[in-house]
Every structure is written in C-alpha cells, then in structure tokens.
Scaffold this active site. Structure first.
Site, PDB file in Angstrom:
ATOM      1  N   ASP A   7       0.958  -0.965   0.012  1.00 17.29           N
ATOM      2  CA  ASP A   7      -0.022   0.242   0.056  1.00 17.29           C
ATOM      3  C   ASP A   7       0.955   1.277  -0.136  1.00 17.29           C
ATOM      4  O   ASP A   7       0.439   2.433   0.008  1.00 17.29           O
ATOM      5  CB  ASP A   7      -0.919  -0.034   1.010  1.00 17.29           C
ATOM      6  CG  ASP A   7      -0.481  -0.138   2.477  1.00 17.29           C
ATOM      7  OD1 ASP A   7       1.040  -0.120   2.574  1.00 17.29           O
ATOM      8  OD2 ASP A   7      -1.040  -0.042   3.414  1.00 17.29           O
ATOM      9  N   LYS A  63      -1.508  -9.199   2.878  1.00 19.38           N
ATOM     10  CA  LYS A  63      -0.827  -8.909   4.153  1.00 19.38           C
ATOM     11  C   LYS A  63      -1.666  -7.870   5.016  1.00 19.38           C
ATOM     12  O   LYS A  63      -2.359  -6.791   4.199  1.00 19.38           O
ATOM     13  CB  LYS A  63       0.514  -8.294   3.640  1.00 19.38           C
ATOM     14  CG  LYS A  63       1.189  -7.725   4.725  1.00 19.38           C
ATOM     15  CD  LYS A  63       2.699  -7.301   4.609  1.00 19.38           C
ATOM     16  CE  LYS A  63       2.981  -6.108   3.978  1.00 19.38           C
ATOM     17  NZ  LYS A  63       2.605  -4.895   4.590  1.00 19.38           N
ATOM     18  N   GLU A 119      -1.650  -5.230   8.408  1.00 20.26           N
ATOM     19  CA  GLU A 119      -1.064  -4.650   9.591  1.00 20.26           C
ATOM     20  C   GLU A 119      -1.515  -4.938  10.820  1.00 20.26           C
ATOM     21  O   GLU A 119      -2.826  -4.720  11.035  1.00 20.26           O
ATOM     22  CB  GLU A 119      -0.922  -3.116   9.289  1.00 20.26           C
ATOM     23  CG  GLU A 119      -0.048  -2.880   8.224  1.00 20.26           C
ATOM     24  CD  GLU A 119       0.181  -1.615   7.998  1.00 20.26           C
ATOM     25  OE1 GLU A 119      -0.125  -0.629   9.010  1.00 20.26           O
ATOM     26  OE2 GLU A 119       0.898  -1.155   6.973  1.00 20.26           O
ATOM     27  N   GLU A 164       9.026  -3.990  10.434  1.00 22.18           N
ATOM     28  CA  GLU A 164       9.492  -2.778  10.228  1.00 22.18           C
ATOM     29  C   GLU A 164      10.073  -2.059  11.166  1.00 22.18           C
ATOM     30  O   GLU A 164       9.148  -1.741  12.046  1.00 22.18           O
ATOM     31  CB  GLU A 164       8.113  -2.117   9.212  1.00 22.18           C
ATOM     32  CG  GLU A 164       8.602  -0.909   8.500  1.00 22.18           C
ATOM     33  CD  GLU A 164       7.793  -0.181   7.773  1.00 22.18           C
ATOM     34  OE1 GLU A 164       6.579  -0.854   7.362  1.00 22.18           O
ATOM     35  OE2 GLU A 164       7.966   1.103   7.343  1.00 22.18           O
TER      36      GLU A 164
HETATM   37  O1  KIV Z   1       3.709  -0.961   1.696  1.00 23.62           O
HETATM   38  C1  KIV Z   1       4.571  -1.543   1.687  1.00 23.62           C
HETATM   39  O2  KIV Z   1       5.566  -1.104   0.733  1.00 23.62           O
HETATM   40  C2  KIV Z   1       5.170  -2.095   2.954  1.00 23.62           C
HETATM   41  C3  KIV Z   1       6.648  -2.723   3.001  1.00 23.62           C
HETATM   42  C4  KIV Z   1       7.393  -1.319   3.497  1.00 23.62           C
HETATM   43  C5  KIV Z   1       6.819  -3.842   3.966  1.00 23.62           C
HETATM   44  O3  KIV Z   1       4.333  -2.810   3.630  1.00 23.62           O
END
Ligand code: KIV
Length: 271
Positions: free
Chosen positions: A51, A120, A122, A189
């Site tokens: 994102d 993915k 968070e 991160e």
């Molecule tokens: O959105 C993204 O690019 C990420 C990476 C920084 C892991 O989540």
C-alpha cells in the site's frame, strides 16, 4: 530442438523451507506490469504489492488514502507480469479493520480480481480474528508488525518502534500469536536489530525485515527507494542500488534538447 525452461513458482512452503535451511528470502515491492516484469526476472522470491503505492504511485503523504479498488488495479497489473515470484497484496486501510467478515470479503475480492497469491495485514492481537477467518477461505496471510504505517497517526512519527521493553515484549507476543494463528510469514518494520533477531529465533515462520537488521530470514525494500527514484527519503536502513531518478532526468533532458534542436528524429528514425 527447443528446450522449454520450466519456472517453478515460489510458494509459502518454499519460504518456510528457505527459513528451515537458513536461506535468505529476497522481497521487493512492485505496483505495475512493466516494473514487475523486471523484478520477477531478477530472481526475487516475493513481490509485495504494497500500500506504499499510495505514496510512491499516487503521491499521498501516507498509505491511508489508497482504496481497495486501487490496490486491486495495481495487483492485477503485477500478477500479469509474474511467472516465478509469490505475489502478496497489501490489504489497504479501511478494508479489514471493521470486523472479520469485512476482512474476509476484502481478501476474497483481492484473490478473485487480481490472481494474487496471498494478502498482508498490519497489526497484532487485534487482527487475529480476521487472520483466522481469512485463512478459513484458504487465503494465505502475511503479518506486519513494528512500524505499521496505517497507524501513523497513532504513533505520531516514523521513528524506530519497540525500543522500550513493554513495546518489545508486546511485539514478541503479537508475532507468536500471528504465527500460531496461521500467518505464513511476518514483516517486521523499523525495530531494533536485536529484537528482530529474537523474533526470528523464537517464531517458526519466516521473518522478513525492513530496517530490522540482518539476523532475520529475509529482507524487503520499496522498489522505488532502492532504485533511487524517490527523492528525499534516506533512512539509515535504505541501500540505494541505483541513482535512477538522476539517470532518468539526464535522459529526459537530452530528449527535450534533441527535439528542440530537431536532432530527433533523424533520417533513420522515420518512414
Ligand atoms: O507497503 C509497503 O511497501 C510495505 C513494506 C514497507 C513492507 O508494507
């Protein structure tokens, strides 16, 4: 006689095998077909349709504005380019936080409309119910802990997370919970390297770091950052492999100059 080269797709199982054997996992972001084609051919294991497209592609200050429809557009373009890499698609802010049913519906849309291989999300304990529900539909889930940019207004800054003991212990607890819930890998991160090392040792699934040191199972960077396209973003963890912004500017200025001077097109560059 022509020999067809069979390309073996990286799967979530491949990544687990890599961790078990101590082989490092290489992951990068991509958001469009042309870039993803080059990234996929480089031997990269995982392509993340992050994102971060909100920042890199659309010029927003944060990752919050990007929508599910926009993520689907980016992800479908990337998937069309990939033969080898596992393609993981970020679930954008607002597409899973409401409840686990909303999370499942969003994940199903991503899988159906993009052809991606995993999603993915968070967060830690607060997303476990959603993770489990998405998994019931057979959709692999990658976790993301530490600096989670969708929560930037809660954190207030993009500084290193989990430096204090309480937050560090909480992160270890969340990582274990995500792995036990069935996440096939977790991104960490911008956290201290020693903490990331401990997570990689104590959690059985692959741990992919960005700004989390070298003692984890793999690394991820934002493609436009490592190619030197983005400007003014120079965190300590970022290694720039190219100065592509500068090179592109040079080429573009040359083109403008060639057009103005009528050097382009020449006699061979016409019909
Ligand atoms: O959105 C993204 O690019 C990420 C990476 C920084 C892991 O989540």
């Amino acid at each position: 006689m022509s020999v067809n080269k069979v390309v073996r797709r990286v799967t979530t199982h491949t990544l687990q095998e890599m961790k078990n054997k101590g082989e490092k996992i290489a992951m990068l972001t991509a958001y469009d077909y042309s870039m993803a084609l080059i990234v996929d051919q480089s031997g990269i294991d995982v392509i993340l349709v992050g994102d971060s497209a909100s920042n890199v592609m659309a010029g927003h200050e944060t990752t919050l504005p990007i929508t599910l429809d926009q993520m689907i557009y980016h992800a479908a373009s990337v998937v069309r380019a990939c033969n080898r890499s596992l393609v993981v698609v970020d679930m954008p802010f607002g597409s899973y936080q409401g409840n686990s049913k909303e999370a499942l519906n969003s994940a199903i849309r991503i899988m159906k409309e993009t052809g991606g291989h995993a999603v993915k999300l968070e967060g830690g304990e607060e997303i476990v119910e959603s993770v489990k529900r998405i998994l019931t539909a057979g959709i692999p889930v990658m976790g993301h802990l530490g600096l989670t940019p969708q929560s930037i207004y809660k954190f207030g800054t993009y500084q290193v997370r989990a430096k204090e003991e309480v937050e560090a212990e909480r992160l270890i607890h969340d990582a274990k919970l995500l792995a036990e819930s069935g996440c096939f890998a977790i991104v960490l991160e911008k956290i201290p390297a020693a903490l990331a090392k401990r997570v990689a040792q104590e959690v059985h699934v692959p741990i992919i770091g960005i700004g989390a040191g070298g003692d984890v199972d793999g690394q991820v960077l934002v493609l436009h950052d490592m190619l030197g396209i983005t400007e003014g973003f120079t965190p300590r963890f970022l290694r720039k492999y190219l100065n592509m912004g500068e090179q592109m500017r040079g080429a573009l200025e040359q083109y403008v100059s060639d057009v103005r001077s009528a050097d382009f097109p020449n006699n061979k560059e016409q019909y």
